[in-house]
Design a protein around this motif. Structure first.
Motif, PDB file in Angstrom:
ATOM      1  N   GLY A 120       0.720  -1.206   0.220  1.00 13.73           N
ATOM      2  CA  GLY A 120       0.228   0.323  -0.479  1.00 13.73           C
ATOM      3  C   GLY A 120       1.089   1.276  -0.040  1.00 13.73           C
ATOM      4  O   GLY A 120       2.249   1.421   0.226  1.00 13.73           O
ATOM      5  N   ARG A 121       0.231   2.566  -0.134  1.00  8.51           N
ATOM      6  CA  ARG A 121       0.947   3.676  -0.128  1.00  8.51           C
ATOM      7  C   ARG A 121       1.618   3.807   0.910  1.00  8.51           C
ATOM      8  O   ARG A 121       0.722   3.701   1.802  1.00  8.51           O
ATOM      9  CB  ARG A 121      -0.150   4.666  -0.527  1.00  8.51           C
ATOM     10  CG  ARG A 121       0.296   5.760  -0.984  1.00  8.51           C
ATOM     11  CD  ARG A 121      -0.779   6.899  -1.966  1.00  8.51           C
ATOM     12  NE  ARG A 121      -2.164   7.139  -0.859  1.00  8.51           N
ATOM     13  CZ  ARG A 121      -2.751   7.852  -0.157  1.00  8.51           C
ATOM     14  NH1 ARG A 121      -1.144   8.797   0.317  1.00  8.51           N
ATOM     15  NH2 ARG A 121      -3.352   7.904   0.900  1.00  8.51           N
ATOM     16  N   VAL A 131      -0.535   4.263   4.504  1.00  7.64           N
ATOM     17  CA  VAL A 131      -2.113   3.987   4.470  1.00  7.64           C
ATOM     18  C   VAL A 131      -2.467   3.057   5.411  1.00  7.64           C
ATOM     19  O   VAL A 131      -3.564   2.466   5.585  1.00  7.64           O
ATOM     20  CB  VAL A 131      -2.062   3.272   3.106  1.00  7.64           C
ATOM     21  CG1 VAL A 131      -0.736   2.004   3.495  1.00  7.64           C
ATOM     22  CG2 VAL A 131      -3.434   2.732   2.795  1.00  7.64           C
ATOM     23  N   LYS A 136      -0.551  -0.057   6.856  1.00  5.61           N
ATOM     24  CA  LYS A 136      -0.212  -1.395   6.622  1.00  5.61           C
ATOM     25  C   LYS A 136       0.358  -1.876   7.843  1.00  5.61           C
ATOM     26  O   LYS A 136       0.184  -2.632   8.365  1.00  5.61           O
ATOM     27  CB  LYS A 136       1.103  -1.117   5.807  1.00  5.61           C
ATOM     28  CG  LYS A 136       1.105  -2.342   5.174  1.00  5.61           C
ATOM     29  CD  LYS A 136       1.591  -2.504   3.541  1.00  5.61           C
ATOM     30  CE  LYS A 136       2.994  -1.132   3.332  1.00  5.61           C
ATOM     31  NZ  LYS A 136       4.164  -1.408   4.567  1.00  5.61           N
ATOM     32  N   LEU A 188      -4.058  -5.202  -1.202  1.00  5.59           N
ATOM     33  CA  LEU A 188      -4.209  -3.885  -1.599  1.00  5.59           C
ATOM     34  C   LEU A 188      -4.673  -2.949  -0.819  1.00  5.59           C
ATOM     35  O   LEU A 188      -6.004  -3.145  -0.634  1.00  5.59           O
ATOM     36  CB  LEU A 188      -4.635  -3.939  -3.114  1.00  5.59           C
ATOM     37  CG  LEU A 188      -3.906  -2.132  -3.493  1.00  5.59           C
ATOM     38  CD1 LEU A 188      -2.517  -1.069  -3.049  1.00  5.59           C
ATOM     39  CD2 LEU A 188      -4.570  -1.981  -5.039  1.00  5.59           C
ATOM     40  N   VAL A 238      -6.319   0.776   0.498  1.00  7.62           N
ATOM     41  CA  VAL A 238      -6.301   1.792   0.493  1.00  7.62           C
ATOM     42  C   VAL A 238      -6.949   2.426   1.508  1.00  7.62           C
ATOM     43  O   VAL A 238      -8.210   2.245   2.112  1.00  7.62           O
ATOM     44  CB  VAL A 238      -7.421   1.772  -1.216  1.00  7.62           C
ATOM     45  CG1 VAL A 238      -7.988   3.797  -1.280  1.00  7.62           C
ATOM     46  CG2 VAL A 238      -7.218   0.819  -2.453  1.00  7.62           C
ATOM     47  N   ILE A 256      -8.940   5.956  -4.138  1.00  2.00           N
ATOM     48  CA  ILE A 256      -7.479   5.708  -4.511  1.00  2.00           C
ATOM     49  C   ILE A 256      -7.366   6.387  -5.045  1.00  2.00           C
ATOM     50  O   ILE A 256      -7.499   7.659  -6.024  1.00  2.00           O
ATOM     51  CB  ILE A 256      -8.270   3.989  -6.317  1.00  2.00           C
ATOM     52  CG1 ILE A 256      -8.845   3.197  -5.106  1.00  2.00           C
ATOM     53  CG2 ILE A 256      -7.044   4.071  -6.684  1.00  2.00           C
ATOM     54  CD1 ILE A 256      -9.325   2.167  -6.197  1.00  2.00           C
ATOM     55  N   GLN A 257      -5.811   6.452  -5.330  1.00  2.00           N
ATOM     56  CA  GLN A 257      -4.987   7.754  -5.283  1.00  2.00           C
ATOM     57  C   GLN A 257      -3.968   7.237  -6.556  1.00  2.00           C
ATOM     58  O   GLN A 257      -4.333   6.169  -6.821  1.00  2.00           O
ATOM     59  CB  GLN A 257      -3.927   8.099  -4.447  1.00  2.00           C
ATOM     60  CG  GLN A 257      -4.448   8.769  -2.665  1.00  2.00           C
ATOM     61  CD  GLN A 257      -4.955   9.861  -3.260  1.00  2.00           C
ATOM     62  OE1 GLN A 257      -4.465  10.971  -2.875  1.00  2.00           O
ATOM     63  NE2 GLN A 257      -6.828  10.032  -2.764  1.00  2.00           N
ATOM     64  N   THR A 289      -0.820   6.796  -6.714  1.00  2.00           N
ATOM     65  CA  THR A 289      -0.176   6.411  -6.641  1.00  2.00           C
ATOM     66  C   THR A 289      -0.134   4.653  -6.708  1.00  2.00           C
ATOM     67  O   THR A 289       0.406   3.725  -6.779  1.00  2.00           O
ATOM     68  CB  THR A 289       1.469   7.175  -5.384  1.00  2.00           C
ATOM     69  OG1 THR A 289       0.129   7.134  -4.044  1.00  2.00           O
ATOM     70  CG2 THR A 289       1.842   8.111  -5.133  1.00  2.00           C
ATOM     71  N   ASP A 290      -1.768   4.748  -6.542  1.00  3.51           N
ATOM     72  CA  ASP A 290      -2.107   3.284  -6.589  1.00  3.51           C
ATOM     73  C   ASP A 290      -2.302   2.711  -7.328  1.00  3.51           C
ATOM     74  O   ASP A 290      -1.869   1.289  -7.716  1.00  3.51           O
ATOM     75  CB  ASP A 290      -3.658   3.087  -5.347  1.00  3.51           C
ATOM     76  CG  ASP A 290      -3.362   3.769  -3.747  1.00  3.51           C
ATOM     77  OD1 ASP A 290      -2.663   3.152  -2.551  1.00  3.51           O
ATOM     78  OD2 ASP A 290      -4.097   4.754  -3.328  1.00  3.51           O
ATOM     79  N   ASN A 291      -1.524   3.233  -8.659  1.00  5.87           N
ATOM     80  CA  ASN A 291      -2.480   2.658  -9.819  1.00  5.87           C
ATOM     81  C   ASN A 291      -1.118   1.946 -10.096  1.00  5.87           C
ATOM     82  O   ASN A 291      -1.110   1.119 -10.321  1.00  5.87           O
ATOM     83  CB  ASN A 291      -2.600   3.625 -10.694  1.00  5.87           C
ATOM     84  CG  ASN A 291      -3.361   4.360 -10.926  1.00  5.87           C
ATOM     85  OD1 ASN A 291      -4.768   3.647 -10.477  1.00  5.87           O
ATOM     86  ND2 ASN A 291      -3.519   5.111 -11.051  1.00  5.87           N
ATOM     87  N   MET A 329      -8.635  -5.626  -2.193  1.00  5.39           N
ATOM     88  CA  MET A 329      -8.798  -4.341  -1.933  1.00  5.39           C
ATOM     89  C   MET A 329      -9.296  -4.208  -0.614  1.00  5.39           C
ATOM     90  O   MET A 329     -10.024  -4.076  -0.598  1.00  5.39           O
ATOM     91  CB  MET A 329      -9.538  -3.376  -2.632  1.00  5.39           C
ATOM     92  CG  MET A 329      -8.751  -2.779  -3.983  1.00  5.39           C
ATOM     93  SD  MET A 329      -8.938  -1.380  -5.045  1.00  5.39           S
ATOM     94  CE  MET A 329      -8.279  -1.234  -6.051  1.00  5.39           C
TER      95      MET A 329
END
Length: 317
Positions: free
Chosen positions: A146-147, A150, A152, A224, A226, A232-233, A235-237, A252
């Motif tokens: 994850g970003r 976030v 995690k 993943l 979020v 969803i940002q 960077t999440d792509n 997700m």
């Protein structure tokens, strides 16, 4: 009009015979007596069973959740169902809440997988910056990605809360995790805490993570994360693109749901649900909202992990 004060309170009229006592001293004595009487009355009041502990509890065990009133139990065990109540009957069909729909008994059974004790050890194994440095473990594996910031590490710590000896470092600074951290859950499975992407991500993040996702043979599912507050940002792509490119099954998980109002959270859930349906192929259709603070959704996520790693049979999937 003269104000009347109750006896024992500063400003009250002094009783006869009290004129010889200095006014300030008499008032201080009466005030002190009043405070002592009030304190005694408070101490004599019977405690309301469970009120304090319930307000402060994070409901780490599912047995605690089962003792709650039905509405509160549903909110903690199945947070998506609680959100679904706000939708009209027609719009409820678009929200996947029962793709994974285990029984309460199955959720209770899954808890044993995450509870350390006796020969069942849950422990940190090692860290690695490259796949060829990763431990060679034969068990099924799941990874969390994850970003930065976030939540995690906080989520992993909540999942392992029934194994207090496991050290999962949680930092207030984003980008704390710089390596792949491997945790062995007895003979059942391995959990991997991946470095965060975005702010303060390791320079070799793409090479490190991409190689792991592409070549780790025993990887069963990628989770993943979020942020439910911001959705969803861009960077999440990065992670979404990797999972889609390598045709990996992933899920997700929406973190920090305790920080959003019901209306805002529902809006984010519907937007992300729409994204999953229209923009992804390998993502599991059901979202998993969680809170590492209240433990809402944590028990269901534990059950899902136990199920996909082959350690729990349930009719819910």
């Amino acid at each position: 009009m003269r104000l009347q004060f109750p006896a024992g309170v500063a400003g009250a009229a002094r009783p006869p015979g009290a004129d010889h006592t200095p006014r300030g001293l008499w008032e201080r004595k009466m005030t002190a007596r009043g405070l002592r009487r009030a304190a005694s009355r408070l101490l004599e009041r019977p405690a309301v069973p469970g009120r304090v502990s319930r307000a402060c509890s994070t409901f780490r065990t599912f047995a605690e959740v089962l003792r709650l009133p039905p509405r509160q139990m549903t909110k903690l065990a199945f947070p998506l169902r609680e959100l679904q109540r706000q939708l009209t009957p027609d719009s409820r069909l678009g929200l996947h809440v029962k793709t994974f729909d285990p029984s309460l008994e199955a959720i209770s059974q899954a808890e044993s997988v995450f509870t350390a004790g006796g020969r069942h050890r849950i422990e940190y194994v090692s860290s690695a910056v490259r796949l060829d440095h990763a431990p060679d473990l034969p068990h099924p594996e799941v990874c969390f990605i994850g970003r930065s910031n976030v939540g995690k590490s906080s989520l992993i710590k909540a999942l392992f809360s029934l194994a207090p000896d496991v050290e999962v470092r949680v930092s207030k600074k984003p980008g704390h995790t710089k390596k792949m951290n491997f945790f062995k859950v007895g003979k059942y499975f391995t959990l991997v805490d991946m470095p965060g992407y975005g702010y303060r991500a390791p320079e070799d993040f793409v090479d490190m993570v991409e190689t792991y996702l592409k070549e780790r043979r025993n990887l069963m599912r990628t989770f993943l994360l979020v942020d439910s507050v911001v959705g969803i940002q861009k960077t999440d792509n990065i992670a979404i693109g990797m999972c889609e490119e390598f045709a990996l099954p992933y899920v997700m998980v929406l973190t920090k749901i305790d920080k959003s109002s019901k209306g805002h959270l529902l809006k984010q859930v519907l937007q992300i649900q729409k994204f999953v349906e229209s923009e992804t192929q390998g993502c599991f259709p059901q979202l998993f909202p969680v809170s590492s603070v209240t433990y809402s959704g944590i028990h269901l996520l534990r059950c899902f992990i136990a199920n996909i790693t082959g350690n729990l049979k349930t009719d819910g999937l």
